[in-house]
Structures are given as C-alpha cells and as structure tokens.
Design a protein around this motif. Structure first.
Motif, PDB file in Angstrom:
ATOM      1  N   THR A 194     -15.040  21.850  13.869  1.00 63.76           N
ATOM      2  CA  THR A 194     -14.976  20.466  13.387  1.00 63.76           C
ATOM      3  C   THR A 194     -13.551  19.911  13.463  1.00 63.76           C
ATOM      4  O   THR A 194     -13.372  18.706  13.655  1.00 63.76           O
ATOM      5  N   ALA A 195     -12.539  20.765  13.338  1.00 67.57           N
ATOM      6  CA  ALA A 195     -11.150  20.311  13.521  1.00 67.57           C
ATOM      7  C   ALA A 195     -10.952  19.853  14.968  1.00 67.57           C
ATOM      8  O   ALA A 195     -10.351  18.793  15.213  1.00 67.57           O
ATOM      9  N   LEU A 196     -11.466  20.630  15.923  1.00 67.66           N
ATOM     10  CA  LEU A 196     -11.355  20.250  17.331  1.00 67.66           C
ATOM     11  C   LEU A 196     -12.100  18.943  17.604  1.00 67.66           C
ATOM     12  O   LEU A 196     -11.621  18.095  18.369  1.00 67.66           O
ATOM     13  N   GLU A 197     -13.245  18.772  16.970  1.00 63.81           N
ATOM     14  CA  GLU A 197     -14.010  17.530  17.127  1.00 63.81           C
ATOM     15  C   GLU A 197     -13.217  16.348  16.568  1.00 63.81           C
ATOM     16  O   GLU A 197     -13.153  15.276  17.197  1.00 63.81           O
ATOM     17  N   LYS A 198     -12.606  16.528  15.404  1.00 67.20           N
ATOM     18  CA  LYS A 198     -11.826  15.457  14.778  1.00 67.20           C
ATOM     19  C   LYS A 198     -10.651  15.057  15.673  1.00 67.20           C
ATOM     20  O   LYS A 198     -10.346  13.871  15.828  1.00 67.20           O
ATOM     21  N   ILE A 199     -10.010  16.046  16.279  1.00 68.03           N
ATOM     22  CA  ILE A 199      -8.882  15.780  17.176  1.00 68.03           C
ATOM     23  C   ILE A 199      -9.342  14.989  18.396  1.00 68.03           C
ATOM     24  O   ILE A 199      -8.698  14.017  18.806  1.00 68.03           O
ATOM     25  N   GLN A 200     -10.467  15.371  18.985  1.00 70.22           N
ATOM     26  CA  GLN A 200     -10.971  14.661  20.167  1.00 70.22           C
ATOM     27  C   GLN A 200     -11.351  13.226  19.816  1.00 70.22           C
ATOM     28  O   GLN A 200     -11.082  12.296  20.585  1.00 70.22           O
ATOM     29  N   ASP A 231      -8.552  23.522   4.940  1.00 73.88           N
ATOM     30  CA  ASP A 231      -9.764  22.824   4.499  1.00 73.88           C
ATOM     31  C   ASP A 231      -9.741  21.331   4.794  1.00 73.88           C
ATOM     32  O   ASP A 231     -10.703  20.783   5.312  1.00 73.88           O
ATOM     33  N   ASN A 232      -8.652  20.635   4.422  1.00 73.95           N
ATOM     34  CA  ASN A 232      -8.617  19.182   4.599  1.00 73.95           C
ATOM     35  C   ASN A 232      -7.381  18.697   5.372  1.00 73.95           C
ATOM     36  O   ASN A 232      -7.040  17.524   5.318  1.00 73.95           O
ATOM     37  N   ARG A 233      -6.728  19.600   6.087  1.00 75.00           N
ATOM     38  CA  ARG A 233      -5.542  19.231   6.867  1.00 75.00           C
ATOM     39  C   ARG A 233      -5.664  19.763   8.284  1.00 75.00           C
ATOM     40  O   ARG A 233      -6.216  20.835   8.511  1.00 75.00           O
ATOM     41  N   ILE A 234      -5.099  18.976   9.211  1.00 80.27           N
ATOM     42  CA  ILE A 234      -5.064  19.372  10.618  1.00 80.27           C
ATOM     43  C   ILE A 234      -3.669  19.072  11.145  1.00 80.27           C
ATOM     44  O   ILE A 234      -3.109  18.006  10.865  1.00 80.27           O
ATOM     45  N   ALA A 235      -3.123  19.989  11.929  1.00 77.66           N
ATOM     46  CA  ALA A 235      -1.843  19.780  12.612  1.00 77.66           C
ATOM     47  C   ALA A 235      -2.108  19.761  14.117  1.00 77.66           C
ATOM     48  O   ALA A 235      -2.859  20.601  14.626  1.00 77.66           O
ATOM     49  N   VAL A 236      -1.507  18.786  14.791  1.00 79.51           N
ATOM     50  CA  VAL A 236      -1.658  18.676  16.241  1.00 79.51           C
ATOM     51  C   VAL A 236      -0.299  18.496  16.890  1.00 79.51           C
ATOM     52  O   VAL A 236       0.656  18.055  16.262  1.00 79.51           O
ATOM     53  N   ARG A 237      -0.238  18.879  18.163  1.00 76.49           N
ATOM     54  CA  ARG A 237       0.885  18.494  19.003  1.00 76.49           C
ATOM     55  C   ARG A 237       0.313  17.507  19.998  1.00 76.49           C
ATOM     56  O   ARG A 237      -0.899  17.514  20.266  1.00 76.49           O
ATOM     57  N   PHE A 238       1.141  16.645  20.506  1.00 74.44           N
ATOM     58  CA  PHE A 238       0.641  15.647  21.438  1.00 74.44           C
ATOM     59  C   PHE A 238       1.714  15.261  22.435  1.00 74.44           C
ATOM     60  O   PHE A 238       2.904  15.528  22.241  1.00 74.44           O
ATOM     61  N   GLU A 239       1.268  14.640  23.488  1.00 74.27           N
ATOM     62  CA  GLU A 239       2.161  13.979  24.418  1.00 74.27           C
ATOM     63  C   GLU A 239       1.415  12.770  24.954  1.00 74.27           C
ATOM     64  O   GLU A 239       0.194  12.768  25.073  1.00 74.27           O
ATOM     65  N   TYR A 240       2.182  11.729  25.205  1.00 75.36           N
ATOM     66  CA  TYR A 240       1.595  10.552  25.823  1.00 75.36           C
ATOM     67  C   TYR A 240       2.604   9.926  26.758  1.00 75.36           C
ATOM     68  O   TYR A 240       3.805  10.172  26.655  1.00 75.36           O
ATOM     69  N   GLU A 241       2.075   9.157  27.699  1.00 73.49           N
ATOM     70  CA  GLU A 241       2.919   8.451  28.640  1.00 73.49           C
ATOM     71  C   GLU A 241       2.670   6.965  28.498  1.00 73.49           C
ATOM     72  O   GLU A 241       1.568   6.531  28.156  1.00 73.49           O
ATOM     73  N   TYR A 242       3.714   6.212  28.777  1.00 72.04           N
ATOM     74  CA  TYR A 242       3.612   4.759  28.747  1.00 72.04           C
ATOM     75  C   TYR A 242       4.702   4.166  29.613  1.00 72.04           C
ATOM     76  O   TYR A 242       5.681   4.821  29.967  1.00 72.04           O
ATOM     77  N   GLN A 243       4.505   2.903  29.932  1.00 69.15           N
ATOM     78  CA  GLN A 243       5.472   2.141  30.711  1.00 69.15           C
ATOM     79  C   GLN A 243       5.994   1.030  29.810  1.00 69.15           C
ATOM     80  O   GLN A 243       5.206   0.307  29.190  1.00 69.15           O
ATOM     81  N   PRO A 262     -14.195  17.202   5.671  1.00 72.37           N
ATOM     82  CA  PRO A 262     -13.732  18.512   5.179  1.00 72.37           C
ATOM     83  C   PRO A 262     -14.790  19.167   4.303  1.00 72.37           C
ATOM     84  O   PRO A 262     -15.628  18.468   3.732  1.00 72.37           O
ATOM     85  N   PRO A 263     -14.720  20.481   4.175  1.00 70.65           N
ATOM     86  CA  PRO A 263     -13.712  21.393   4.733  1.00 70.65           C
ATOM     87  C   PRO A 263     -13.957  21.613   6.223  1.00 70.65           C
ATOM     88  O   PRO A 263     -15.095  21.719   6.675  1.00 70.65           O
ATOM     89  N   PHE A 264     -12.852  21.683   6.982  1.00 67.43           N
ATOM     90  CA  PHE A 264     -12.934  21.822   8.429  1.00 67.43           C
ATOM     91  C   PHE A 264     -13.086  23.275   8.851  1.00 67.43           C
ATOM     92  O   PHE A 264     -12.484  24.175   8.268  1.00 67.43           O
ATOM     93  N   THR A 265     -13.870  23.467   9.887  1.00 66.93           N
ATOM     94  CA  THR A 265     -13.925  24.731  10.620  1.00 66.93           C
ATOM     95  C   THR A 265     -13.111  24.500  11.895  1.00 66.93           C
ATOM     96  O   THR A 265     -12.710  23.356  12.188  1.00 66.93           O
ATOM     97  N   LEU A 266     -12.884  25.532  12.675  1.00 68.38           N
ATOM     98  CA  LEU A 266     -12.195  25.337  13.946  1.00 68.38           C
ATOM     99  C   LEU A 266     -12.960  24.321  14.793  1.00 68.38           C
ATOM    100  O   LEU A 266     -12.367  23.405  15.369  1.00 68.38           O
TER     101      LEU A 266
END
Length: 137
Positions: A14-20, A82-94, A8-12
């Motif tokens: 660096t936030a995308l990089e952190k998520i990946q 600056d130091n927070r990120i919110a994500v949505r996600f989905e995952y699959e599993y068996q 941090p502080p995150f830019t768009l």
C-alpha cells in the motif's frame, strides 16, 4: 469524512501504491487534483518555503508549473511505517528561458487516519542539464 485510499497502517504494497498515486497526480500538473490528497490544514516545507493548507498548496503549485514547463517526475520508495512514507525523487523541467534542470530530493510524508497527507517535508536540489542529458522524454 474524506478518505484517500490506501489508508494507514501501510504495508509495503500500500505504501508503493500511495507513492504511485502521488507521482501520477503530480505529473498531471493539476494543482486542484494534487491538493485533494492533503488535509485541509496540511503543513508543507518545500525547499525554504512553508505552505499551510490546500489553498496555499494550489497557489504554490499553480505558480510552480507556470515557471517549470515540461515537468516530469519520478518517485521511488525509500521506507515506511504505519502512517509515514519516505521517498526519493527526481524530476526534470524547463525554465522560462528554455534551460533544462533536473531536481533531486527526498520527501517525508505523514498521513492521518483517513489517508490524507497531513505533513510533507521536502528537501530539493536543482542541477542544470543539457537537453541531450534528459532522462524523462
């Protein structure tokens, strides 16, 4: 001192990089690798479970991936400050009985100045799906 870039502080960007980076780590299904992105005393809420610290994170993820086979996750940017990120996600599993599920949710992340995640709050819902309806092959 440990640092986990980007910090941090995150830019768009660096936030995308952190998520990946998080998505890649979780898809490795390596609890030790995932845990290294969190502070030693990281605080989690995952569904109805409260998990504190790297040791508990490793134990939680080890158990999770023993029960959730063929796990595949996708994360998507929602917002950041600056130091927070919110994500949505989905995952699959068996599951152990061979049934397929898709889990949907949101996560709120808070990072310390060294880029380690200090807090993670996840709300997750599971939906049983037919194998033919899988998105993540």
């Amino acid at each position: 001192m440990e640092k986990k870039y980007p910090i941090p502080p995150f830019t768009l960007e660096t936030a995308l990089e952190k998520i990946q980076l998080a998505e890649d780590a979780w898809n490795s299904k390596d609890p030790e690798r995932v845990a290294m992105a969190y502070t030693i005393e990281s605080e989690w809420r995952n569904r109805s479970e409260f998990i504190n610290g790297r040791k508990e994170i490793v134990a939680f993820l080890t158990s999770k991936w023993e029960k959730e086979r063929n796990y595949k996750l996708k994360k998507e940017y929602w917002a950041h400050t600056d130091n927070r990120i919110a994500v949505r996600f989905e995952y699959e599993y068996q599951n152990m009985e061979g049934k397929w599920f898709r889990a949907y949710g949101n996560e709120n992340w808070e990072f310390n100045e060294d880029g380690l995640m200090a807090r993670r709050f996840a709300c997750i819902n599971d939906l049983e799906i037919d194998e033919k309806d899988r998105k993540f092959q």
